[in-house]
Design a protein around this motif. Structure first.
Motif, PDB file in Angstrom:
ATOM      1  N   ASP A  75     -22.888  -8.575 -10.046  1.00  0.00           N
ATOM      2  CA  ASP A  75     -21.575  -8.712  -9.444  1.00  0.00           C
ATOM      3  C   ASP A  75     -21.690  -8.417  -7.947  1.00  0.00           C
ATOM      4  N   ALA A  76     -21.462  -9.421  -7.109  1.00  0.00           N
ATOM      5  CA  ALA A  76     -21.629  -9.272  -5.670  1.00  0.00           C
ATOM      6  C   ALA A  76     -20.601  -8.334  -5.056  1.00  0.00           C
ATOM      7  N   THR A  77     -19.509  -8.043  -5.775  1.00  0.00           N
ATOM      8  CA  THR A  77     -18.482  -7.157  -5.224  1.00  0.00           C
ATOM      9  C   THR A  77     -18.808  -5.685  -5.458  1.00  0.00           C
ATOM     10  N   SER A  78     -19.822  -5.396  -6.278  1.00  0.00           N
ATOM     11  CA  SER A  78     -20.141  -3.995  -6.553  1.00  0.00           C
ATOM     12  C   SER A  78     -20.815  -3.363  -5.353  1.00  0.00           C
ATOM     13  N   LYS A  79     -20.722  -2.071  -5.265  1.00  0.00           N
ATOM     14  CA  LYS A  79     -21.281  -1.329  -4.141  1.00  0.00           C
ATOM     15  C   LYS A  79     -22.723  -0.915  -4.383  1.00  0.00           C
ATOM     16  N   GLY A  80     -23.290  -1.204  -5.549  1.00  0.00           N
ATOM     17  CA  GLY A  80     -24.653  -0.778  -5.839  1.00  0.00           C
ATOM     18  C   GLY A  80     -24.666   0.689  -6.210  1.00  0.00           C
ATOM     19  N   PHE A  81     -25.761   1.310  -5.965  1.00  0.00           N
ATOM     20  CA  PHE A  81     -25.906   2.719  -6.281  1.00  0.00           C
ATOM     21  C   PHE A  81     -25.602   3.540  -5.046  1.00  0.00           C
ATOM     22  N   ALA A  82     -24.622   4.422  -5.121  1.00  0.00           N
ATOM     23  CA  ALA A  82     -24.259   5.269  -3.993  1.00  0.00           C
ATOM     24  C   ALA A  82     -24.955   6.620  -4.145  1.00  0.00           C
ATOM     25  N   LYS A  83     -25.369   7.192  -3.006  1.00  0.00           N
ATOM     26  CA  LYS A  83     -25.979   8.512  -3.038  1.00  0.00           C
ATOM     27  C   LYS A  83     -24.893   9.544  -3.280  1.00  0.00           C
ATOM     28  N   LYS A  84     -25.205  10.501  -4.126  1.00  0.00           N
ATOM     29  CA  LYS A  84     -24.242  11.552  -4.421  1.00  0.00           C
ATOM     30  C   LYS A  84     -24.302  12.613  -3.336  1.00  0.00           C
ATOM     31  N   SER A  85     -23.133  13.138  -2.950  1.00  0.00           N
ATOM     32  CA  SER A  85     -23.123  14.239  -1.995  1.00  0.00           C
ATOM     33  C   SER A  85     -23.334  15.529  -2.760  1.00  0.00           C
ATOM     34  N   ASN A  86     -23.999  16.481  -2.115  1.00  0.00           N
ATOM     35  CA  ASN A  86     -24.281  17.734  -2.789  1.00  0.00           C
ATOM     36  C   ASN A  86     -23.390  18.809  -2.189  1.00  0.00           C
ATOM     37  N   LYS A  87     -22.208  19.013  -2.765  1.00  0.00           N
ATOM     38  CA  LYS A  87     -21.221  19.958  -2.235  1.00  0.00           C
ATOM     39  C   LYS A  87     -21.713  21.394  -2.308  1.00  0.00           C
ATOM     40  N   ALA A  88     -22.489  21.734  -3.318  1.00  0.00           N
ATOM     41  CA  ALA A  88     -22.974  23.110  -3.469  1.00  0.00           C
ATOM     42  C   ALA A  88     -23.857  23.494  -2.280  1.00  0.00           C
ATOM     43  N   ASN A  89     -24.720  22.584  -1.835  1.00  0.00           N
ATOM     44  CA  ASN A  89     -25.571  22.882  -0.673  1.00  0.00           C
ATOM     45  C   ASN A  89     -24.732  23.048   0.590  1.00  0.00           C
ATOM     46  N   LYS A  90     -23.700  22.245   0.770  1.00  0.00           N
ATOM     47  CA  LYS A  90     -22.840  22.353   1.953  1.00  0.00           C
ATOM     48  C   LYS A  90     -22.112  23.689   1.963  1.00  0.00           C
ATOM     49  N   ILE A  91     -21.595  24.106   0.819  1.00  0.00           N
ATOM     50  CA  ILE A  91     -20.878  25.396   0.723  1.00  0.00           C
ATOM     51  C   ILE A  91     -21.832  26.548   1.006  1.00  0.00           C
ATOM     52  N   PHE A  92     -23.044  26.487   0.443  1.00  0.00           N
ATOM     53  CA  PHE A  92     -24.038  27.534   0.682  1.00  0.00           C
ATOM     54  C   PHE A  92     -24.385  27.616   2.166  1.00  0.00           C
ATOM     55  N   LEU A  93     -24.562  26.473   2.816  1.00  0.00           N
ATOM     56  CA  LEU A  93     -24.913  26.448   4.243  1.00  0.00           C
ATOM     57  C   LEU A  93     -23.796  27.057   5.086  1.00  0.00           C
ATOM     58  N   VAL A  94     -22.548  26.711   4.822  1.00  0.00           N
ATOM     59  CA  VAL A  94     -21.412  27.265   5.573  1.00  0.00           C
ATOM     60  C   VAL A  94     -21.324  28.771   5.358  1.00  0.00           C
ATOM     61  N   ALA A  95     -21.499  29.218   4.112  1.00  0.00           N
ATOM     62  CA  ALA A  95     -21.442  30.652   3.818  1.00  0.00           C
ATOM     63  C   ALA A  95     -22.563  31.399   4.531  1.00  0.00           C
ATOM     64  N   ALA A  96     -23.761  30.845   4.568  1.00  0.00           N
ATOM     65  CA  ALA A  96     -24.892  31.479   5.250  1.00  0.00           C
ATOM     66  C   ALA A  96     -24.622  31.599   6.745  1.00  0.00           C
ATOM     67  N   ILE A  97     -24.059  30.567   7.355  1.00  0.00           N
ATOM     68  CA  ILE A  97     -23.739  30.604   8.787  1.00  0.00           C
ATOM     69  C   ILE A  97     -22.701  31.682   9.065  1.00  0.00           C
TER      70      ILE A  97
END
Length: 179
Positions: free
Chosen positions: A139-161
């Motif tokens: 299906d040409a309208t599909s977006k393919g495989f999207a990379k998942k965002s890793n929210k846990a790593n972002k939260i850990f990084l903000v908390a560490a800062i």
């Protein structure tokens, strides 16, 4: 005995005799006919023998199950017809269709040899997945495989800062009070 013969390049000639009432086709171990190809779902479809009929039942596969180019959820596969699972093509062959003609019966038209049949192209490579969806057969309208965002790593990084900033502020206040 009826059998499914793979026609697709790289696997042509491989076959599975249909000796039991239910034959499963899929990419992973545990299927009766395992086809290790990315376009084939882990549990793609079932081949059911019901009397003289060969019934194909799609198991909600990602890339679909087709009989002679028509997408099916359930359908009867006749001798000589092409079953496509993902990008892999298989033909149903029976001894009656392949039996030589006897003098009392006229010769049946010859079947098209596997070399002259169309072959499905190989599945999806890692490079294609990284580049996005391809249009050939999907299906040409599909977006393919999207990379998942890793929210846990972002939260850990903000908390560490924040912890580093709090420690730095406490050290500054401590040194300021000492003088």
């Amino acid at each position: 005995m009826a059998k499914l013969v793979i026609l697709s390049e790289g696997m042509s000639g491989r076959s599975q005799e249909l000796t039991v009432d239910k034959t499963t086709i899929g990419r992973v171990e545990g299927n009766t006919l395992q086809i290790a190809e990315p376009s084939v779902s882990s549990h793609h479809c079932e081949v059911l023998l019901k009397g003289s009929d060969v019934v194909i039942h799609d198991l909600n596969s990602t890339n679909g199950t087709f009989i002679n180019g028509e997408k099916i959820t359930d359908g009867v596969l006749k001798p000589g017809q092409i079953l496509r699972v993902g990008q892999i093509e298989l033909r149903l062959e029976t001894p009656e269709a392949a039996a030589p003609a006897t003098p009392a019966t006229p010769a049946a038209p010859t079947k098209k040899p596997a070399e002259s049949t169309l072959t499905a192209q190989r599945g999806v490579s890692l490079n294609e997945l990284e580049q996005g969806a391809r249009t050939g057969g999907f299906d040409a309208t599909s977006k393919g495989f999207a990379k998942k965002s890793n929210k846990a790593n972002k939260i850990f990084l903000v908390a560490a800062i924040l912890v580093v900033i709090v420690i730095a502020a406490m050290l500054i206040l401590l040194f300021a009070n000492i003088k």
